[in-house]
Design an enzyme around this catalytic site. Structure first.
Site, PDB file in Angstrom:
ATOM      1  CG  HIS A 117      -4.360 -50.267  26.632  1.00 28.43           C
ATOM      2  ND1 HIS A 117      -4.047 -51.318  27.499  1.00 28.43           N
ATOM      3  CD2 HIS A 117      -5.487 -49.458  26.514  1.00 28.43           C
ATOM      4  CE1 HIS A 117      -5.559 -51.739  27.090  1.00 28.43           C
ATOM      5  NE2 HIS A 117      -6.747 -51.155  26.201  1.00 28.43           N
ATOM      6  CB  SER A 147      -9.547 -52.623  26.234  1.00 28.21           C
ATOM      7  OG  SER A 147      -9.346 -52.261  27.756  1.00 28.21           O
ATOM      8  CG  ASP A 170      -1.576 -51.584  28.335  1.00 30.98           C
ATOM      9  OD1 ASP A 170      -2.192 -50.338  29.392  1.00 30.98           O
ATOM     10  OD2 ASP A 170      -2.021 -52.259  28.302  1.00 30.98           O
TER      11      ASP A 170
END
Length: 446
Positions: free
Chosen positions: A378, A251, A343
């Site tokens: 994600h 991330s 995602d």
């Protein structure tokens, strides 16, 4: 093994169900074999898993099976007919764990204390059960321990030079290849991935760079020099091979990983792994300025019908201005991108395609490997971590908690976690463990 009599066939037949789980104690990324025996042929049963997390919340998974003609069920080979998963899924009892009914909304299962195991109780119930397990009496139960850390791995808090981190050293004298492990915008010190990396032979430092002690005391965010300090700490450690260090980011950690890999004059990582992230950022910006750039696009935030926030559009469309994305064309080290095509938090797929084009134009695309997974969200975690499509979340710089949509479909996402973790470890070994025989022959030489 527990043994209890039961009479499912008109009360005349008694039998003693046995449950075997192997290994009963192992690493979190190790597969289990679950076998039920001594049942009448065709006997209908529910195999149930229950876990209470470090923060006291309970999670459960269950599946329905019918015993074979020999009176057995092997979860690795036999088909679940329903439950929290269906089909032949060897580790479904783990990756389909979900909060028990009535739990607080938005929970996410994460291990906070890696020095204790994830304890899971696996039980067998007569019939196809779907709820109220706490009020049912199991035919048999087995306790299982799942660890992020193997015996001999050392956990060492790191506070030198204002750092907030934890170093995990594999057992043995070393020296070992190193990994700087960077999590995302939620901050806090997250240790479980670094502990697992150390269990696979890497000296790994988990670093809190969003909410470290120095930021909590001063109210000021750290700069890139803080990350350089952490890297240098790892590099100078006597049990670390100074020229064989990787950076792994997830991330927002991907933003930091790429920034260091391309622009740092101080750090020279051997390779980099970026999971669920992007190269889009003001390249001359500090950590604070990068986050502020993201916030400038807050108007692009969307919500689905369940009022879950979708952040992926904050960085879309991928800018053409070279000042707003890391110039991966300058990259001189191998780069592995792990991408979830569903995602909903970051535009990971679009970013990966743009990075691929940039590197092809620059002639360094041979350094790039992309692992792209359909129907994957994600939160690409170590194997058999339960999939959470949406959870409560707040960033380190914004206090209000929202329900973030991460994306992903459970079975596909879970397979992606298993496949990508194996390939991440292979990538790290290939780039950090070259000529390992020479290391052992030369003691601490680097």
């Amino acid at each position: 093994m527990d043994c209890l009599p039961s009479c499912p066939l008109g009360g005349a037949t008694r039998f003693c169900v046995s449950l075997t789980v192997k290994p009963s104690r192992g690493l979190i990324d190790e597969k289990l074999v679950v076998i039920v025996q001594n049942c009448p042929p065709g006997f209908q049963m529910t195999i149930y898993a229950h876990h209470k997390s470090d923060d006291g919340h309970s999670y459960e998974a269950f599946a329905h099976y019918s015993a074979s003609t020999s009176g057995s069920v092997n979860v690795s080979e036999d088909t679940s007919l329903g439950g929290t998963y269906s089909g032949v899924q060897q580790m479904g009892l783990f990756w389909s764990l979900r909060p028990v009914p009535g739990s607080k909304p938005g929970l996410r299962l994460r291990k906070s204390n890696v020095l204790t195991p994830m304890e899971v109780t696996i039980s067998v119930y007569a019939g196809y059960q779907t709820e109220g397990f706490v009020d049912l009496i199991p035919l048999v139960s087995v306790e299982v321990e799942r660890w992020y850390i193997t015996p001999g791995v050392r956990r060492i808090p790191v506070t030198e030079d204002g750092l907030t981190g934890t170093l995990f050293l594999p057992s043995g004298p070393g020296p070992f290849p190193g990994v700087l492990d960077l999590w995302g915008g939620g901050g806090k010190l997250v240790e479980y991935r670094a502990a697992l990396l150390a269990s696979h032979g890497f000296a790994a430092i988990a670093l809190d760079y969003m909410t470290p002690k120095i930021t909590m005391e001063t109210g000021k965010m750290v700069g890139i020099d803080y990350l350089e300090t952490a890297y240098s700490f790892l590099q100078k450690h006597p049990q670390v091979l100074s020229s064989r260090i990787a950076i792994l980011g997830l991330s927002f950690g991907t933003s930091m990983t790429l920034k260091i890999a391309v622009y740092s004059k101080v750090l020279k990582p051997r390779c980099a792994v970026c999971i669920s992230g992007s190269h889009v950022q003001p390249v001359d910006g500090s950590i604070k300025e990068i986050l502020e750039y993201f916030q400038q696009n807050e108007h692009k935030t969307r919500f689905n019908e369940e009022n879950q926030v979708i952040f992926r559009d904050l960085l879309l469309p991928i800018p053409t201005d070279p000042k707003l994305k890391v110039d991966v064309g300058q990259l001189q080290i191998p780069l592995l991108l792990v991408v979830g095509e569903d995602d909903q938090n970051w535009p990971a797929e679009e970013s990966a395609m743009d990075m691929k084009e940039m590197m092809e134009r620059a002639g360094n695309s041979h350094l790039l490997t992309i692992l792209s997974y359909p129907n994957t969200g994600h939160l690409i975690e170590p194997p058999y971590t339960p999939h959470f499509r949406s959870t409560a979340f707040k960033t380190a710089i914004t206090q209000p908690k929202t329900f973030a949509l991460w994306g992903g479909e459970m079975v596909a996402h879970s397979w992606a976690q298993e496949d990508s973790w194996r390939k991440v470890l292979d990538f790290l070994r290939q780039n950090l463990y070259v000529n390992t025989a020479s290391f052992s022959n030369h003691g601490n030489s680097k």
